[in-house]
Motif scaffolding. Structure first.
Motif, PDB file in Angstrom:
ATOM      1  N   PRO A 268       0.806  -1.223   0.000  1.00 39.44           N
ATOM      2  CA  PRO A 268       0.000   0.000   0.000  1.00 39.44           C
ATOM      3  C   PRO A 268       0.840   1.274   0.000  1.00 39.44           C
ATOM      4  CG  PRO A 268      -0.938  -1.588   1.526  1.00 39.44           C
ATOM      5  CD  PRO A 268       0.378  -2.155   1.067  1.00 39.44           C
ATOM      6  N   VAL A 269       2.041   1.210   0.602  1.00 42.24           N
ATOM      7  CA  VAL A 269       2.908   2.386   0.591  1.00 42.24           C
ATOM      8  C   VAL A 269       3.285   2.753  -0.843  1.00 42.24           C
ATOM      9  CG1 VAL A 269       5.183   3.260   1.268  1.00 42.24           C
ATOM     10  CG2 VAL A 269       3.797   1.981   2.897  1.00 42.24           C
ATOM     11  N   LEU A 270       3.563   1.743  -1.676  1.00 42.17           N
ATOM     12  CA  LEU A 270       3.884   2.022  -3.071  1.00 42.17           C
ATOM     13  C   LEU A 270       2.705   2.660  -3.789  1.00 42.17           C
ATOM     14  CD1 LEU A 270       5.983  -0.997  -4.396  1.00 42.17           C
ATOM     15  CD2 LEU A 270       6.690   1.373  -4.103  1.00 42.17           C
ATOM     16  N   ASN A 271       1.491   2.164  -3.541  1.00 44.49           N
ATOM     17  CA  ASN A 271       0.316   2.759  -4.167  1.00 44.49           C
ATOM     18  C   ASN A 271       0.121   4.208  -3.711  1.00 44.49           C
ATOM     19  OD1 ASN A 271      -0.593   0.508  -5.717  1.00 44.49           O
ATOM     20  ND2 ASN A 271      -1.297  -0.470  -3.838  1.00 44.49           N
ATOM     21  N   GLY A 272       0.345   4.435  -2.418  1.00 44.32           N
ATOM     22  CA  GLY A 272       0.266   5.808  -1.930  1.00 44.32           C
ATOM     23  C   GLY A 272       1.325   6.695  -2.549  1.00 44.32           C
ATOM     24  N   LEU A 273       2.502   6.112  -2.785  1.00 43.89           N
ATOM     25  CA  LEU A 273       3.584   6.865  -3.406  1.00 43.89           C
ATOM     26  C   LEU A 273       3.253   7.215  -4.856  1.00 43.89           C
ATOM     27  CD1 LEU A 273       6.413   7.993  -2.990  1.00 43.89           C
ATOM     28  CD2 LEU A 273       7.337   5.756  -3.591  1.00 43.89           C
ATOM     29  N   TYR A 274       2.632   6.278  -5.600  1.00 42.00           N
ATOM     30  CA  TYR A 274       2.247   6.561  -6.987  1.00 42.00           C
ATOM     31  C   TYR A 274       1.198   7.675  -7.043  1.00 42.00           C
ATOM     32  CZ  TYR A 274       4.500   2.084  -8.038  1.00 42.00           C
ATOM     33  OH  TYR A 274       5.410   1.056  -8.159  1.00 42.00           O
ATOM     34  N   ALA A 275       0.225   7.632  -6.132  1.00 38.80           N
ATOM     35  CA  ALA A 275      -0.805   8.677  -6.105  1.00 38.80           C
ATOM     36  C   ALA A 275      -0.191  10.035  -5.782  1.00 38.80           C
ATOM     37  CB  ALA A 275      -1.882   8.318  -5.084  1.00 38.80           C
ATOM     38  N   ASP A 380       2.960   9.906   4.653  1.00 38.80           N
ATOM     39  CA  ASP A 380       3.835   9.829   5.823  1.00 38.80           C
ATOM     40  C   ASP A 380       3.240   8.916   6.890  1.00 38.80           C
ATOM     41  OD1 ASP A 380       5.538  11.580   4.570  1.00 38.80           O
ATOM     42  OD2 ASP A 380       4.858  13.346   5.664  1.00 38.80           O
ATOM     43  N   ALA A 381       1.927   9.021   7.082  1.00 42.90           N
ATOM     44  CA  ALA A 381       1.272   8.173   8.082  1.00 42.90           C
ATOM     45  C   ALA A 381       1.349   6.702   7.691  1.00 42.90           C
ATOM     46  CB  ALA A 381      -0.186   8.601   8.246  1.00 42.90           C
ATOM     47  N   MET A 382       1.216   6.408   6.404  1.00 42.07           N
ATOM     48  CA  MET A 382       1.315   5.017   5.942  1.00 42.07           C
ATOM     49  C   MET A 382       2.717   4.465   6.158  1.00 42.07           C
ATOM     50  SD  MET A 382      -0.915   5.229   2.435  1.00 42.07           S
ATOM     51  CE  MET A 382      -0.616   3.514   2.013  1.00 42.07           C
ATOM     52  N   ILE A 383       3.724   5.276   5.890  1.00 41.84           N
ATOM     53  CA  ILE A 383       5.104   4.826   6.106  1.00 41.84           C
ATOM     54  C   ILE A 383       5.333   4.566   7.593  1.00 41.84           C
ATOM     55  CG2 ILE A 383       7.525   5.504   5.964  1.00 41.84           C
ATOM     56  CD1 ILE A 383       6.865   6.998   3.395  1.00 41.84           C
ATOM     57  N   GLN A 384       4.811   5.444   8.428  1.00 41.34           N
ATOM     58  CA  GLN A 384       4.957   5.259   9.871  1.00 41.34           C
ATOM     59  C   GLN A 384       4.264   3.978  10.335  1.00 41.34           C
ATOM     60  OE1 GLN A 384       2.638   7.813  12.362  1.00 41.34           O
ATOM     61  NE2 GLN A 384       4.153   7.815  13.999  1.00 41.34           N
ATOM     62  N   GLU A 389      10.426   0.013  11.849  1.00 42.25           N
ATOM     63  CA  GLU A 389      11.343   1.067  12.269  1.00 42.25           C
ATOM     64  C   GLU A 389      12.746   0.861  11.714  1.00 42.25           C
ATOM     65  OE1 GLU A 389      12.795   3.300  16.384  1.00 42.25           O
ATOM     66  OE2 GLU A 389      11.464   1.550  16.457  1.00 42.25           O
ATOM     67  N   GLU A 390      13.110  -0.398  11.485  1.00 42.88           N
ATOM     68  CA  GLU A 390      14.465  -0.696  11.012  1.00 42.88           C
ATOM     69  C   GLU A 390      14.755  -0.078   9.643  1.00 42.88           C
ATOM     70  OE1 GLU A 390      12.340  -2.834  12.123  1.00 42.88           O
ATOM     71  OE2 GLU A 390      13.210  -3.827  13.878  1.00 42.88           O
ATOM     72  N   VAL A 391      13.710   0.132   8.826  1.00 40.15           N
ATOM     73  CA  VAL A 391      13.928   0.676   7.476  1.00 40.15           C
ATOM     74  C   VAL A 391      13.111   1.940   7.232  1.00 40.15           C
ATOM     75  CG1 VAL A 391      14.541  -1.531   6.425  1.00 40.15           C
ATOM     76  CG2 VAL A 391      12.140  -0.855   6.546  1.00 40.15           C
ATOM     77  N   ARG A 392      12.451   2.465   8.273  1.00 42.18           N
ATOM     78  CA  ARG A 392      11.535   3.591   8.068  1.00 42.18           C
ATOM     79  C   ARG A 392      12.257   4.856   7.619  1.00 42.18           C
ATOM     80  NH1 ARG A 392       8.436   4.571  13.197  1.00 42.18           N
ATOM     81  NH2 ARG A 392       7.543   2.542  12.672  1.00 42.18           N
ATOM     82  N   THR A 393      13.390   5.154   8.232  1.00 40.91           N
ATOM     83  CA  THR A 393      14.121   6.368   7.859  1.00 40.91           C
ATOM     84  C   THR A 393      14.561   6.313   6.403  1.00 40.91           C
ATOM     85  OG1 THR A 393      14.882   6.667  10.119  1.00 40.91           O
ATOM     86  CG2 THR A 393      16.114   7.813   8.396  1.00 40.91           C
ATOM     87  N   SER A 394      15.057   5.159   5.991  1.00 40.97           N
ATOM     88  CA  SER A 394      15.473   4.996   4.606  1.00 40.97           C
ATOM     89  C   SER A 394      14.292   5.129   3.653  1.00 40.97           C
ATOM     90  CB  SER A 394      16.136   3.635   4.423  1.00 40.97           C
ATOM     91  OG  SER A 394      16.529   3.436   3.091  1.00 40.97           O
ATOM     92  N   ALA A 395      13.132   4.610   4.068  1.00 38.22           N
ATOM     93  CA  ALA A 395      11.942   4.692   3.214  1.00 38.22           C
ATOM     94  C   ALA A 395      11.552   6.140   2.963  1.00 38.22           C
ATOM     95  CB  ALA A 395      10.783   3.937   3.854  1.00 38.22           C
ATOM     96  N   PHE A 396      11.662   6.974   3.971  1.00 40.71           N
ATOM     97  CA  PHE A 396      11.354   8.387   3.779  1.00 40.71           C
ATOM     98  C   PHE A 396      12.297   9.013   2.762  1.00 40.71           C
ATOM     99  CE2 PHE A 396       8.837   8.320   7.702  1.00 40.71           C
ATOM    100  CZ  PHE A 396       7.775   9.119   7.306  1.00 40.71           C
TER     101      PHE A 396
END
Length: 457
Positions: A268-275, A380-384, A389-396
């Motif tokens: 879902p994060v990828l879909n949110g990113l595309y939107a 941002d809320a979806m990523i959170q 947490e181990e990869v959250r900073t990198s994902a941002f």
């Protein structure tokens, strides 16, 4: 003798009393002049450090982002007055096309590298933010020598400013999760940071315009001073900003499933990113397309500058409103909110294409600002929520880089189109429709299912 001595003493006493009154009056005037500034500074500090933001260090980041916004807008004012407003429309279009070719095109190639590069230096985030500030300060001085003539050396410097600005944005997005106060959602934290940047931009823009009346290089001198201050302010952030304890790097592909990626930790994060990419592309498109369209065909009864100002203010108000609303929303159902924002923007673009006019353009600008702000906060809320947490900073860092590339591509489309309002709004609607086609189904499906928090083995 005693008489003269008494007279002299009286005169001396009167002189002392007079100078004392003068000093007291001077101090009173000084306090009166100083109070508005110190009072304003205390009020700003109280607002930015409220609800635990001061103790966690988020308040410092809010202030740093305000400085960043003020400096960037001063450089924008200087470039706009030189590249765009100082020459006839046809020549301006050529200059902006040259600007895109020399700055935006290389940036499109460099932007995907920024996130991974910064991701490899998690222990130097304060230094990276300070370096981005200092680089722009020095580049502003370099540009001040060429801004009056519009010489070619202006464009490589502008590219450097753009890259440094986006590098700062990537690091800032990665830093926010490490500075969250207790019981503070990431949506609310990002809302505060973004709103501070918008307010600073609104204050600095007229200051930059006023400086440009003195000379085209003066907004750049102002930007230099602002970014130098930002360089020192970056080092006042807490030391935990530079800590990478417990972090790993995220990738947009999983490379055989051996390492965590955005795809494996939350589709879902990828879909949110595309939107969000579609909405960011709309923003870049409208900035460039409407800049030329309204210069050639201003709003009814208005000059080109006023027409651009109306649309720009509408977009800014919409963005600020979206950010303010986002800080009040609970971090629940972000998928539905992103779909709603994308649908609203698409519907407004279609209406603007069907009933093109000045009012519709202004409303579209406000809608684009509002929907982009709320959709980004929801991402941002979806990523959170979905990314461990181990990869959250990198994902941002990775997601912010992709969104910047989308903005550049949208701007390139805007500069390439003929100046036809109906055609332009139809293209804007098509960009949003493409984003909806690749993201809405997945987002709504995730909202119906509920998205469990994935784990990294």
């Amino acid at each position: 003798m005693g008489h003269y001595g008494g007279v002299a003493t009286a005169r001396s006493s009167g002189s002392t009393d007079g100078s004392g009154r003068l000093r007291r009056a001077g101090r009173a005037v000084g306090r009166a002049l100083h109070l508005p500034f110190t009072g304003t500074a205390r009020s700003i500090r109280k607002a930015t450090h409220a609800h635990g933001a001061g103790e966690s260090g988020l308040g410092k980041l809010i202030e740093l982002h305000a400085v960043n916004g003020a400096g960037d807008v001063m450089i924008t004012v200087a470039l706009a007055s030189t590249v765009f407003f100082s020459v006839p429309t046809d020549q301006a279009r050529g200059r902006v096309a040259l600007y895109l070719a020399i700055t935006m095109a290389p940036f499109t190639l460099l932007a995907p590298v920024i996130g991974p590069l910064l991701d490899r230096m998690p222990h130097g985030r304060r230094a990276a933010m300070a370096g981005a500030m200092l680089a722009r300060a020095l580049l502003a001085l370099t540009m001040s020598g060429a801004v009056a003539t519009g010489g070619l050396e202006l464009y490589p410097a502008a590219l450097g400013v753009l890259v440094a600005s986006k590098a700062y944005g990537v690091v800032r997005s990665a830093v926010v999760p490490r500075l969250l106060p207790p019981r503070f959602s990431l949506v609310k934290a990002n809302s505060r940071v973004t709103l501070a940047g918008l307010l600073a931009t609104g204050i600095a823009a007229p200051i930059g315009a006023g400086l440009s009346r003195i000379g085209p290089e003066w907004p750049l001198y102002g930007a230099f001073c602002v970014f130098v201050a930002g360089t020192f302010l970056a080092f006042t952030l807490p030391h935990k900003v530079d800590s990478s304890k417990g972090e790993a790097r995220a990738r947009l592909s999983d490379r055989g499933g051996r390492k965590p990626s955005l795809r494996t930790v939350g589709v879902p994060v990828l879909n949110g990113l595309y939107a969000n990419a579609a909405l960011r592309a709309l923003s870049g498109f409208l900035i460039f397309f409407l800049a030329f369209l309204l210069r050639e065909h201003p709003l009814s009864g208005q000059s080109a500058a006023v027409s651009l100002g109306i649309v720009g203010v509408s977009a800014g108000v919409g963005n600020a409103l979206g950010t303010a609303v986002g800080s009040l929303l609970r971090a629940r159902g972000p998928e539905v909110l992103i779909v709603t924002m994308l649908t609203i923007a698409l519907g407004m673009a279609m209406l603007c294409a069907a009933f093109f006019g000045g009012l519709m353009v202004a409303v579209l600008g406000a809608t684009a600002g509002l929907t982009q702000a709320l959709a980004k906060l929801s991402l941002d809320a979806m990523i959170q929520r979905d990314v461990p947490e181990e990869v959250r900073t990198s994902a941002f860092a990775r997601s912010e880089t992709l969104l910047q590339v989308a903005w550049v591509l949208g701007g390139a489309i805007g500069i390439a189109l003929p100046l036809n309002g109906i055609l332009g709004m139809s293209v804007a609607a098509a960009l949003l429709a493409l984003g909806a086609a690749v993201s809405v189904r997945g987002l709504l499906g995730a909202a119906r299912r509920g998205t469990p928090r994935p784990r990294v083995a």
